[in-house]
Structures are given as C-alpha cells and as structure tokens.
Design a protein around this motif. Sequence first.
Motif, PDB file in Angstrom:
ATOM      1  N   PRO A   1      49.070  52.163  35.991  1.00  0.00           N
ATOM      2  CA  PRO A   1      48.077  52.322  35.130  1.00  0.00           C
ATOM      3  C   PRO A   1      46.446  52.750  35.870  1.00  0.00           C
ATOM      4  N   LEU A   2      46.611  51.831  37.356  1.00  0.00           N
ATOM      5  CA  LEU A   2      45.142  52.718  38.439  1.00  0.00           C
ATOM      6  C   LEU A   2      45.280  53.736  38.478  1.00  0.00           C
ATOM      7  N   GLY A   3      45.814  54.156  38.509  1.00  0.00           N
ATOM      8  CA  GLY A   3      47.047  56.142  39.455  1.00  0.00           C
ATOM      9  C   GLY A   3      45.778  56.094  40.739  1.00  0.00           C
ATOM     10  N   VAL A   4      46.636  54.867  41.373  1.00  0.00           N
ATOM     11  CA  VAL A   4      46.356  55.174  42.852  1.00  0.00           C
ATOM     12  C   VAL A   4      47.418  54.739  43.423  1.00  0.00           C
ATOM     13  N   ASP A   5      47.774  55.413  44.683  1.00  0.00           N
ATOM     14  CA  ASP A   5      48.411  54.921  45.502  1.00  0.00           C
ATOM     15  C   ASP A   5      48.679  53.644  46.145  1.00  0.00           C
ATOM     16  N   SER A   6      50.188  52.751  45.905  1.00  0.00           N
ATOM     17  CA  SER A   6      49.863  51.821  45.465  1.00  0.00           C
ATOM     18  C   SER A   6      49.698  50.929  46.874  1.00  0.00           C
ATOM     19  N   ALA A   7      49.684  52.382  48.224  1.00  0.00           N
ATOM     20  CA  ALA A   7      48.983  51.197  49.351  1.00  0.00           C
ATOM     21  C   ALA A   7      47.838  51.073  49.854  1.00  0.00           C
ATOM     22  N   ARG A   8      47.028  51.327  48.850  1.00  0.00           N
ATOM     23  CA  ARG A   8      45.422  51.550  48.984  1.00  0.00           C
ATOM     24  C   ARG A   8      45.086  50.343  47.860  1.00  0.00           C
ATOM     25  N   ILE A   9      45.571  50.029  47.644  1.00  0.00           N
ATOM     26  CA  ILE A   9      45.646  48.574  46.682  1.00  0.00           C
ATOM     27  C   ILE A   9      45.344  47.752  47.596  1.00  0.00           C
ATOM     28  N   LEU A  10      44.277  46.488  48.338  1.00  0.00           N
ATOM     29  CA  LEU A  10      45.132  45.486  48.350  1.00  0.00           C
ATOM     30  C   LEU A  10      44.047  44.128  47.339  1.00  0.00           C
ATOM     31  N   PRO A  11      45.329  43.196  47.714  1.00  0.00           N
ATOM     32  CA  PRO A  11      44.615  41.832  46.883  1.00  0.00           C
ATOM     33  C   PRO A  11      43.707  40.931  47.330  1.00  0.00           C
ATOM     34  N   VAL A  12      42.349  40.756  46.551  1.00  0.00           N
ATOM     35  CA  VAL A  12      41.577  40.754  47.601  1.00  0.00           C
ATOM     36  C   VAL A  12      40.731  38.978  47.370  1.00  0.00           C
ATOM     37  N   SER A  13      41.014  38.410  46.216  1.00  0.00           N
ATOM     38  CA  SER A  13      41.034  36.877  46.120  1.00  0.00           C
ATOM     39  C   SER A  13      41.861  36.268  44.791  1.00  0.00           C
ATOM     40  N   SER A  14      42.268  35.189  44.542  1.00  0.00           N
ATOM     41  CA  SER A  14      43.166  35.159  43.169  1.00  0.00           C
ATOM     42  C   SER A  14      42.657  33.373  43.293  1.00  0.00           C
ATOM     43  N   ARG A  15      43.494  33.130  41.541  1.00  0.00           N
ATOM     44  CA  ARG A  15      43.340  31.608  41.482  1.00  0.00           C
ATOM     45  C   ARG A  15      43.846  31.943  40.955  1.00  0.00           C
ATOM     46  N   GLN A  16      44.034  30.301  40.532  1.00  0.00           N
ATOM     47  CA  GLN A  16      45.674  29.938  39.167  1.00  0.00           C
ATOM     48  C   GLN A  16      44.868  29.644  37.749  1.00  0.00           C
ATOM     49  N   LEU A  17      45.686  30.300  36.882  1.00  0.00           N
ATOM     50  CA  LEU A  17      44.901  30.315  35.626  1.00  0.00           C
ATOM     51  C   LEU A  17      45.221  29.239  34.514  1.00  0.00           C
ATOM     52  N   ASP A  18      47.071  28.410  34.739  1.00  0.00           N
ATOM     53  CA  ASP A  18      47.248  27.485  33.784  1.00  0.00           C
ATOM     54  C   ASP A  18      48.468  27.162  34.890  1.00  0.00           C
ATOM     55  N   PRO A  19      48.828  26.260  34.740  1.00  0.00           N
ATOM     56  CA  PRO A  19      50.715  25.846  35.785  1.00  0.00           C
ATOM     57  C   PRO A  19      51.138  27.138  35.618  1.00  0.00           C
ATOM     58  N   GLN A  20      51.449  27.990  34.546  1.00  0.00           N
ATOM     59  CA  GLN A  20      52.582  28.790  34.578  1.00  0.00           C
ATOM     60  C   GLN A  20      51.905  30.334  35.301  1.00  0.00           C
ATOM     61  N   LYS A  21      50.655  30.743  35.186  1.00  0.00           N
ATOM     62  CA  LYS A  21      49.757  32.011  35.152  1.00  0.00           C
ATOM     63  C   LYS A  21      48.306  32.253  36.297  1.00  0.00           C
ATOM     64  N   TYR A  22      48.926  32.787  37.146  1.00  0.00           N
ATOM     65  CA  TYR A  22      48.218  33.318  38.381  1.00  0.00           C
ATOM     66  C   TYR A  22      46.637  34.807  37.662  1.00  0.00           C
ATOM     67  N   GLN A  23      45.527  34.945  38.382  1.00  0.00           N
ATOM     68  CA  GLN A  23      44.571  36.193  38.200  1.00  0.00           C
ATOM     69  C   GLN A  23      44.959  36.286  39.871  1.00  0.00           C
ATOM     70  N   VAL A  24      45.034  37.504  39.574  1.00  0.00           N
ATOM     71  CA  VAL A  24      44.337  38.527  40.952  1.00  0.00           C
ATOM     72  C   VAL A  24      44.095  39.590  41.152  1.00  0.00           C
ATOM     73  N   ASP A  25      42.531  39.102  41.795  1.00  0.00           N
ATOM     74  CA  ASP A  25      41.483  40.149  41.786  1.00  0.00           C
ATOM     75  C   ASP A  25      42.070  41.568  43.028  1.00  0.00           C
ATOM     76  N   LEU A  26      42.066  42.417  42.468  1.00  0.00           N
ATOM     77  CA  LEU A  26      42.418  43.002  43.069  1.00  0.00           C
ATOM     78  C   LEU A  26      41.102  44.961  43.383  1.00  0.00           C
ATOM     79  N   ASP A  27      41.263  44.856  44.960  1.00  0.00           N
ATOM     80  CA  ASP A  27      40.873  46.252  44.789  1.00  0.00           C
ATOM     81  C   ASP A  27      41.721  47.997  45.467  1.00  0.00           C
ATOM     82  N   ALA A  28      41.244  48.540  44.751  1.00  0.00           N
ATOM     83  CA  ALA A  28      42.290  50.170  44.527  1.00  0.00           C
ATOM     84  C   ALA A  28      40.980  50.729  45.095  1.00  0.00           C
TER      85      ALA A  28
END
Length: 111
Positions: free
Chosen positions: A63-90
């Motif tokens: 969806p971002l049109g970027v090679d997966s090797a160039r995408i890094l997770p930079v932070s994350s947090r739990q939204l609720d007991p079943q979901k997380y949000q992951v911040d990415l740098d592409a």
Amino acid sequence: MTDCHPIAVPAARRWSAPAGAAIAMLLAAGCQSNQPAAGAMRLSEQTAPADLQLACAAAAATPLGVDSARILPVSSRQLDPQKYQVDLDASGNKATCVIDTAGTVLSVQKV
C-alpha cells in the motif's frame, strides 16, 4: 545505588575545618547515582511484540509502494487487549499500522 570511589588522603595532610568540608562536598558531588531523576520515569506502556511489528512492516510495503526492506517499525503501543498500533518509517515517509494479536493487519495509513 551510587558509584563512588574513595580517595586516599595522607594522614600527615591536615586541613582546616572549612577546607575539609569543602573538599568533602566536592568529593560527594563526584558520586553518580544510577537512579533516574524523580520526574524522568518512563511510563510503562505495552508495546507490540516484535513479530507483530515486523508483520506490519511487511504488510505496509504494497500500500505504501515501498520495498519492504526499507520499512522499519519505530514505535508501537497497545490500543486495547486485542490490537496494537505500530508506527512505521518507510524511507522517510511515516505510516501507521493496526494489527491484532493473531497477526491480522487491520489497516495501514500514511501519516
């Protein structure tokens, strides 16, 4: 716990009381505490497990049109007991990914 090392002072060396007090204060100031400052404590926030962060990074490539090797997770947090949000740098572009605990990517959005 402090990291202080005693300094040997020859017994023959005599100082006046004010000079001795000043030296003692200087030596004590050189001690470093391993404890963080009272207001500097990090909040304990639950982060996404590494495998879920990497799954988000891999899923964001198309969806971002970027090679997966160039995408890094930079932070994350739990939204609720079943979901997380992951911040990415592409490759300098920011995105967020929401993933559930089963590893299903629910959304990927450019920021």
